[in-house]
Design an enzyme around this catalytic site. Structure first.
Site, PDB file in Angstrom:
ATOM      1  N   LYS A   1       0.832  -1.196   0.000  1.00 17.16           N
ATOM      2  CA  LYS A   1       0.000   0.000   0.000  1.00 17.16           C
ATOM      3  C   LYS A   1       0.869   1.249   0.000  1.00 17.16           C
ATOM      4  CE  LYS A   1      -3.351   2.523   2.837  1.00 17.16           C
ATOM      5  NZ  LYS A   1      -2.454   3.672   3.014  1.00 17.16           N
ATOM      6  N   ARG A   2       1.974   1.226   0.720  1.00 16.00           N
ATOM      7  CA  ARG A   2       2.863   2.387   0.779  1.00 16.00           C
ATOM      8  C   ARG A   2       3.392   2.753  -0.601  1.00 16.00           C
ATOM      9  NH1 ARG A   2       4.357  -0.373   5.321  1.00 16.00           N
ATOM     10  NH2 ARG A   2       6.095  -1.375   4.227  1.00 16.00           N
TER      11      ARG A   2
END
Length: 510
Positions: A267-268
């Site tokens: 997600k980062r």
């Protein structure tokens, strides 16, 4: 061995939103089942109650429905092997754990957290290669292998917390095969005695998934390569239960990598590089943080599926665009590649553009109309359809249509300063004024008529195309953007073209 019915499962844990890697796992299982006239099952593996996230199961179901991935059995459909939620099956697992103990393949362990931490530190100090709970140390820990039968019964009777661990044999070579990885051999001396049943009365993933796959008659386990290190234990469990003949075939898919190819996509990475990693938007129920989704970003589900299909799988041809039916027709496990597959956000947008171009103008107009309505713009349906057909080549998403076509729905309030400086000359106002008079008088105002009108006007004035068409674009659009001028003029119509010319003549001063 007689031919088995193909039965595969997708078994996510409801610990948060479904990552695109999880959707790909579901997709590959779905394609394999459909290709082989088999069954596709959705099982929710929620044995880790501490990590359970409210709303995650509904999110999984909605995501897969949007993708067009449908199940034959599962938590939402029922089926002959219900229930399909592991938390509702916990009474089943204990009897299998007890069977392993009775047959000498597992044991009770009463060690406290402090004792386990002290063990780890001691093994590290002594530089023991395997610092986990294993044959190296189990006989001097507090478990049913080191304690007498009476002591074990006393611990159980007094309610001392315990776990049930698998008794991994010493120095045994475990040989098995994986459809993607080929033949694999692991020595048990490198493995630990994994916990199968926890002190909270719930099984771990290892026990629950093996038992459920057997009871649900799963023929093939297709999952991510992060589970490959667990496969030796799972093979040993099948053997310990005497299920060798019914053990499923395994296929471990490669990781989905970051765009630079360095590590697993997270997600980062999506947040940092500006693309979603979840199929649908997700709102964290604990923090309220909202993460973007492919649906809300404007992707078509068929484009999203096409993107995922080619992550870690090769069709063996140059073809890149596939319908779901085409994917089902040609899918095979032997074309899953071993190496990680790099996710390319630019390629993802390209896929969506290709599917956008395949949509007919009526479909696109319906989608664009919804966007216009949100903006408070009322437009003639025929105009919207024409505009959608005209600008779709320039857009990757329907949401991009507005930036490419806003001038069709609102007159310019401002005019590009650089274009004014370059294109608006002393003679421009008179030229446009005379051209506007020609427009008013011409018979008909479609694309072909306006093109003939412009040619005749330029010949009459003995001037170059740019002298008229560049300031005309400025007057109609307000900037250098937009498709061909004859298309713009036809869609705007005679009255609006004249009005915009007059408006520009009034507002642009040099």
């Amino acid at each position: 061995m007689s031919e088995r019915e193909i039965r595969v499962r997708f078994a996510p844990s409801p610990t948060g939103p479904l990552h695109i890697g999880g959707v790909r796992t579901a997709l590959f299982n779905y394609l394999f089942a459909r290709k082989n006239n088999g069954k596709f099952i959705l099982r929710i593996e929620d044995t880790d109650q501490n990590r359970y996230v409210e709303g995650a199961v509904d999110y999984i179901l909605e995501s897969l429905e949007w993708c067009g991935i449908h199940f034959d059995e599962g938590v939402h459909k029922g089926g002959p092997f219900a229930p399909y939620r592991q938390s509702e099956r916990k009474n089943i697992y204990r009897q299998y754990a007890d069977t392993l103990i009775e047959n000498g393949f597992a044991y009770y362990a009463f060690d406290t957290p402090d004792e386990l931490e002290n063990l780890r530190k001691e093994l590290e100090r002594n530089q023991v290669p395997n610092t986990s709970y294993s044959y190296h140390c189990r006989n001097r820990m507090s478990n049913s292998l080191s304690l007498s039968r009476g002591e074990v019964q006393q611990e159980l009777a007094s309610g001392t917390p315990f776990v049930i661990r698998f008794k991994m044999p010493e120095n045994v070579e475990i040989a098995f095969s994986d459809i993607v990885r080929g033949d694999i051999s692991v020595n048990t001396s490198t493995l630990d005695d994994k916990v199968l049943f926890k002190s909270d009365g719930m099984p771990t993933y290892h026990l629950a998934n093996v038992v459920d796959d057997h009871l649900m008659e799963i023929s093939h386990v297709i999952r991510g390569e992060e589970w490959l290190p667990s496969l030796p234990l799972h093979v040993m469990l099948y053997r310990a239960f005497g299920w060798d003949e019914s053990m499923p075939l395994f296929a471990h898919m490669p990781l989905t990598l970051k765009p630079d190819g360095k590590g697993k996509l997270s997600k980062r990475d999506g947040d940092r590089l500006g693309f979603p990693v979840f199929p649908l938007e997700w709102k964290n129920p604990q923090t309220g943080e909202v993460s973007g989704g492919y649906r809300e970003s404007g992707y078509f589900p068929e484009a999203f599926i096409n993107i995922l299909a080619l992550l870690g799988w090769n069709p063996g041809t140059e073809q890149e665009l596939f319908t779901m039916d085409e994917l089902i027709e040609i899918f095979s496990l032997d074309r899953i590649i071993k190496s990680g597959s790099r996710f390319d956000p630019a390629k993802a947008r390209w896929f969506n553009h290709q599917y956008l171009m395949k949509k007919n103008d009526d479909e696109l107009a319906a989608m664009f109309s919804a966007d216009l309505e949100k903006r408070g713009v009322r437009a003639d349906p025929d105009t919207v359809r024409k505009v959608a057909g005209l600008v779709k080549e320039r857009a990757d998403f329907v949401k991009d249509f507005w930036q490419h076509s806003c001038f069709f729905f609102q007159r310019p309030e401002n005019y590009d300063a650089e274009m004014v400086k370059k294109q608006w000359k002393q003679e421009t106002p008179q030229l446009l004024l005379e051209f506007a008079q020609k427009i008013k008088a011409v018979d008909g105002f479609d694309k072909d008529k306006t093109e003939l009108l412009v040619k005749a006007f330029l010949e009459e004035k003995q001037t170059g195309t740019g002298k008229l068409m560049n300031p005309l674009r400025l007057a109609l659009v307000g900037s250098p953007m937009g498709p061909g001028m004859f298309d713009i003029m036809e869609i705007l119509g005679r009255e609006e073209v004249v009005a915009r010319i007059e408006n520009a003549l009034d507002k642009i001063k040099i």
